[in-house]
Design a protein around this motif. Sequence first.
Motif, PDB file in Angstrom:
ATOM      1  N   CYS A  43       0.815  -1.222   0.000  1.00  0.00           N
ATOM      2  CA  CYS A  43       0.000   0.000   0.000  1.00  0.00           C
ATOM      3  C   CYS A  43       0.847   1.270   0.000  1.00  0.00           C
ATOM      4  O   CYS A  43       0.433   2.305  -0.544  1.00  0.00           O
ATOM      5  CB  CYS A  43      -0.917   0.033   1.224  1.00  0.00           C
ATOM      6  SG  CYS A  43      -2.295  -1.133   1.171  1.00  0.00           S
ATOM      7  N   TYR A  46       1.396   3.605  -3.083  1.00  0.00           N
ATOM      8  CA  TYR A  46       0.163   4.260  -3.524  1.00  0.00           C
ATOM      9  C   TYR A  46      -0.295   5.318  -2.523  1.00  0.00           C
ATOM     10  O   TYR A  46      -0.867   6.340  -2.931  1.00  0.00           O
ATOM     11  CB  TYR A  46      -0.935   3.210  -3.739  1.00  0.00           C
ATOM     12  CG  TYR A  46      -0.594   2.228  -4.820  1.00  0.00           C
ATOM     13  CD1 TYR A  46      -0.548   2.619  -6.153  1.00  0.00           C
ATOM     14  CD2 TYR A  46      -0.289   0.901  -4.512  1.00  0.00           C
ATOM     15  CE1 TYR A  46      -0.224   1.718  -7.153  1.00  0.00           C
ATOM     16  CE2 TYR A  46       0.030  -0.005  -5.506  1.00  0.00           C
ATOM     17  CZ  TYR A  46       0.067   0.409  -6.819  1.00  0.00           C
ATOM     18  OH  TYR A  46       0.395  -0.490  -7.814  1.00  0.00           O
ATOM     19  N   ASP A  50      -0.997   9.209  -3.341  1.00  0.00           N
ATOM     20  CA  ASP A  50      -2.195   9.933  -2.916  1.00  0.00           C
ATOM     21  C   ASP A  50      -1.832  11.233  -2.211  1.00  0.00           C
ATOM     22  O   ASP A  50      -2.515  12.256  -2.376  1.00  0.00           O
ATOM     23  CB  ASP A  50      -3.034   9.056  -1.973  1.00  0.00           C
ATOM     24  CG  ASP A  50      -3.695   7.897  -2.699  1.00  0.00           C
ATOM     25  OD1 ASP A  50      -3.975   8.027  -3.905  1.00  0.00           O
ATOM     26  OD2 ASP A  50      -3.927   6.851  -2.051  1.00  0.00           O
ATOM     27  N   TYR A  53      -0.754  13.799  -4.779  1.00  0.00           N
ATOM     28  CA  TYR A  53      -1.708  13.932  -5.878  1.00  0.00           C
ATOM     29  C   TYR A  53      -1.923  15.376  -6.313  1.00  0.00           C
ATOM     30  O   TYR A  53      -1.903  15.689  -7.508  1.00  0.00           O
ATOM     31  CB  TYR A  53      -3.034  13.285  -5.465  1.00  0.00           C
ATOM     32  CG  TYR A  53      -4.100  13.353  -6.525  1.00  0.00           C
ATOM     33  CD1 TYR A  53      -3.942  12.678  -7.723  1.00  0.00           C
ATOM     34  CD2 TYR A  53      -5.255  14.098  -6.343  1.00  0.00           C
ATOM     35  CE1 TYR A  53      -4.900  12.728  -8.710  1.00  0.00           C
ATOM     36  CE2 TYR A  53      -6.229  14.158  -7.314  1.00  0.00           C
ATOM     37  CZ  TYR A  53      -6.047  13.471  -8.501  1.00  0.00           C
ATOM     38  OH  TYR A  53      -6.999  13.536  -9.476  1.00  0.00           O
ATOM     39  N   LYS A  63      -4.312   8.871 -12.525  1.00  0.00           N
ATOM     40  CA  LYS A  63      -5.436   8.585 -11.637  1.00  0.00           C
ATOM     41  C   LYS A  63      -6.644   8.163 -12.465  1.00  0.00           C
ATOM     42  O   LYS A  63      -7.028   8.840 -13.429  1.00  0.00           O
ATOM     43  CB  LYS A  63      -5.768   9.831 -10.812  1.00  0.00           C
ATOM     44  CG  LYS A  63      -6.809   9.626  -9.728  1.00  0.00           C
ATOM     45  CD  LYS A  63      -6.239   8.897  -8.537  1.00  0.00           C
ATOM     46  CE  LYS A  63      -7.208   8.934  -7.355  1.00  0.00           C
ATOM     47  NZ  LYS A  63      -6.747   8.100  -6.247  1.00  0.00           N
ATOM     48  N   PHE A 158      -9.067   3.064  -3.295  1.00  0.00           N
ATOM     49  CA  PHE A 158      -7.656   3.415  -3.117  1.00  0.00           C
ATOM     50  C   PHE A 158      -7.016   2.279  -2.340  1.00  0.00           C
ATOM     51  O   PHE A 158      -7.709   1.393  -1.818  1.00  0.00           O
ATOM     52  CB  PHE A 158      -7.501   4.774  -2.413  1.00  0.00           C
ATOM     53  CG  PHE A 158      -8.207   4.889  -1.090  1.00  0.00           C
ATOM     54  CD1 PHE A 158      -7.539   4.690   0.109  1.00  0.00           C
ATOM     55  CD2 PHE A 158      -9.562   5.223  -1.039  1.00  0.00           C
ATOM     56  CE1 PHE A 158      -8.194   4.807   1.322  1.00  0.00           C
ATOM     57  CE2 PHE A 158     -10.224   5.349   0.179  1.00  0.00           C
ATOM     58  CZ  PHE A 158      -9.542   5.131   1.367  1.00  0.00           C
ATOM     59  N   SER A 159      -5.716   2.265  -2.274  1.00  0.00           N
ATOM     60  CA  SER A 159      -4.997   1.060  -1.834  1.00  0.00           C
ATOM     61  C   SER A 159      -5.495   0.499  -0.506  1.00  0.00           C
ATOM     62  O   SER A 159      -5.646  -0.716  -0.359  1.00  0.00           O
ATOM     63  CB  SER A 159      -3.496   1.349  -1.758  1.00  0.00           C
ATOM     64  OG  SER A 159      -3.224   2.389  -0.826  1.00  0.00           O
ATOM     65  N   GLU A 204      -2.920  -3.538  -6.008  1.00  0.00           N
ATOM     66  CA  GLU A 204      -2.816  -2.828  -7.290  1.00  0.00           C
ATOM     67  C   GLU A 204      -4.177  -2.657  -7.930  1.00  0.00           C
ATOM     68  O   GLU A 204      -4.494  -1.609  -8.495  1.00  0.00           O
ATOM     69  CB  GLU A 204      -1.871  -3.599  -8.222  1.00  0.00           C
ATOM     70  CG  GLU A 204      -1.452  -2.834  -9.470  1.00  0.00           C
ATOM     71  CD  GLU A 204      -2.425  -2.940 -10.631  1.00  0.00           C
ATOM     72  OE1 GLU A 204      -2.434  -2.034 -11.492  1.00  0.00           O
ATOM     73  OE2 GLU A 204      -3.197  -3.933 -10.675  1.00  0.00           O
ATOM     74  N   SER A 207      -5.862   0.202  -6.256  1.00  0.00           N
ATOM     75  CA  SER A 207      -5.017   1.388  -6.074  1.00  0.00           C
ATOM     76  C   SER A 207      -5.639   2.672  -6.611  1.00  0.00           C
ATOM     77  O   SER A 207      -5.360   3.761  -6.116  1.00  0.00           O
ATOM     78  CB  SER A 207      -3.657   1.168  -6.742  1.00  0.00           C
ATOM     79  OG  SER A 207      -3.797   1.088  -8.159  1.00  0.00           O
ATOM     80  N   TYR A 209      -4.998   3.721  -9.643  1.00  0.00           N
ATOM     81  CA  TYR A 209      -4.036   4.269 -10.605  1.00  0.00           C
ATOM     82  C   TYR A 209      -3.831   3.301 -11.767  1.00  0.00           C
ATOM     83  O   TYR A 209      -3.798   2.085 -11.590  1.00  0.00           O
ATOM     84  CB  TYR A 209      -2.687   4.521  -9.930  1.00  0.00           C
ATOM     85  CG  TYR A 209      -2.704   5.674  -8.959  1.00  0.00           C
ATOM     86  CD1 TYR A 209      -2.510   6.980  -9.388  1.00  0.00           C
ATOM     87  CD2 TYR A 209      -2.937   5.451  -7.601  1.00  0.00           C
ATOM     88  CE1 TYR A 209      -2.543   8.039  -8.493  1.00  0.00           C
ATOM     89  CE2 TYR A 209      -2.966   6.501  -6.704  1.00  0.00           C
ATOM     90  CZ  TYR A 209      -2.767   7.795  -7.157  1.00  0.00           C
ATOM     91  OH  TYR A 209      -2.798   8.840  -6.262  1.00  0.00           O
ATOM     92  N   SER A 214       1.450  -1.132 -15.618  1.00  0.00           N
ATOM     93  CA  SER A 214       0.504  -1.893 -14.800  1.00  0.00           C
ATOM     94  C   SER A 214       0.449  -3.353 -15.259  1.00  0.00           C
ATOM     95  O   SER A 214       0.635  -3.642 -16.450  1.00  0.00           O
ATOM     96  CB  SER A 214      -0.890  -1.272 -14.888  1.00  0.00           C
ATOM     97  OG  SER A 214      -0.902   0.001 -14.271  1.00  0.00           O
TER      98      SER A 214
END
Length: 271
Positions: A43, A46, A50, A53, A63, A158-159, A204, A207, A209, A214
């Motif tokens: 985590c 990521y 964040d 960001y 994003k 989010f993560s 992931e 995440s 993202y 990826s």
Amino acid sequence: MAHSESTEELRLQTLWDWLRQQSLLRSPFFPVLFSLTVYLSCCLPYICLDLLYYRLTLVRRFKIQPQSKVTWAMAWKCLRKILHNHVCFIFPLSVVHWYFRPVFSPLLAPKMLTVVRDVLACLLLFDMQYFFWHLLHHKVSWLYHFFHKEHHFYTASFSLTTEHTGVWEMLSLSIFTTLNPALLDCHPLTEMLFYITNMYLSVEAHSGYEFPWSPHRLLPFGLYGGAQHHDLHHLKFKVNYAPYFTHWDRLFGTLRGEDTQRKSGKISKRS
């Protein structure tokens, strides 16, 4: 090629010899510490993104929901839940598991090709189990309401939302993760590597993202979904049930792959 394989196997053997010497590996505390360490380590990158960001335009380019924002309150809410689940449930169960199934430490490490084969097999088995578990918990309203709804609190993942789940969901997925290597008679080192791989792919996928590197870009023909695939599930709710691969969603007609750029100005909550 033979020299390369022997070098990799030597590295695996060196790693396994080192692990066998660690007393923590045989401790009932190891599973919960290992789980938390792996999860938070996955985590952390990521979480840093964040935090950066709104300072770096480059981060915003990747994003999936560009108007969403992760606040400290949201992150702390998820972290509290994760720590509570690990301390109150994962740890007691790991002690029971440790008592009835002592740690087995063979002298030899597995071969590299065996590790790759077994990890992939465990991932495919987990993917199937989770797809049907997930589909059932969306189709049966009381299962969703009592057991799965908490994971859909945010429509932009989010993560740290990866393990923002209720006790039933956390235990179900933990059973799948623990059971599969045992069913396939995997080496303990392979079991650890599967857990690390499974956790990374899960984080992931949550995440939020989408990068040029990826994981889903490494497999051709859209065989792997990735973060955009799962983010769309959190937004649209009734699509993309599989955690990683796409074949089960294709078979059941629940696969969606539309552009996930959002117009929403903030992360919303599902009622």
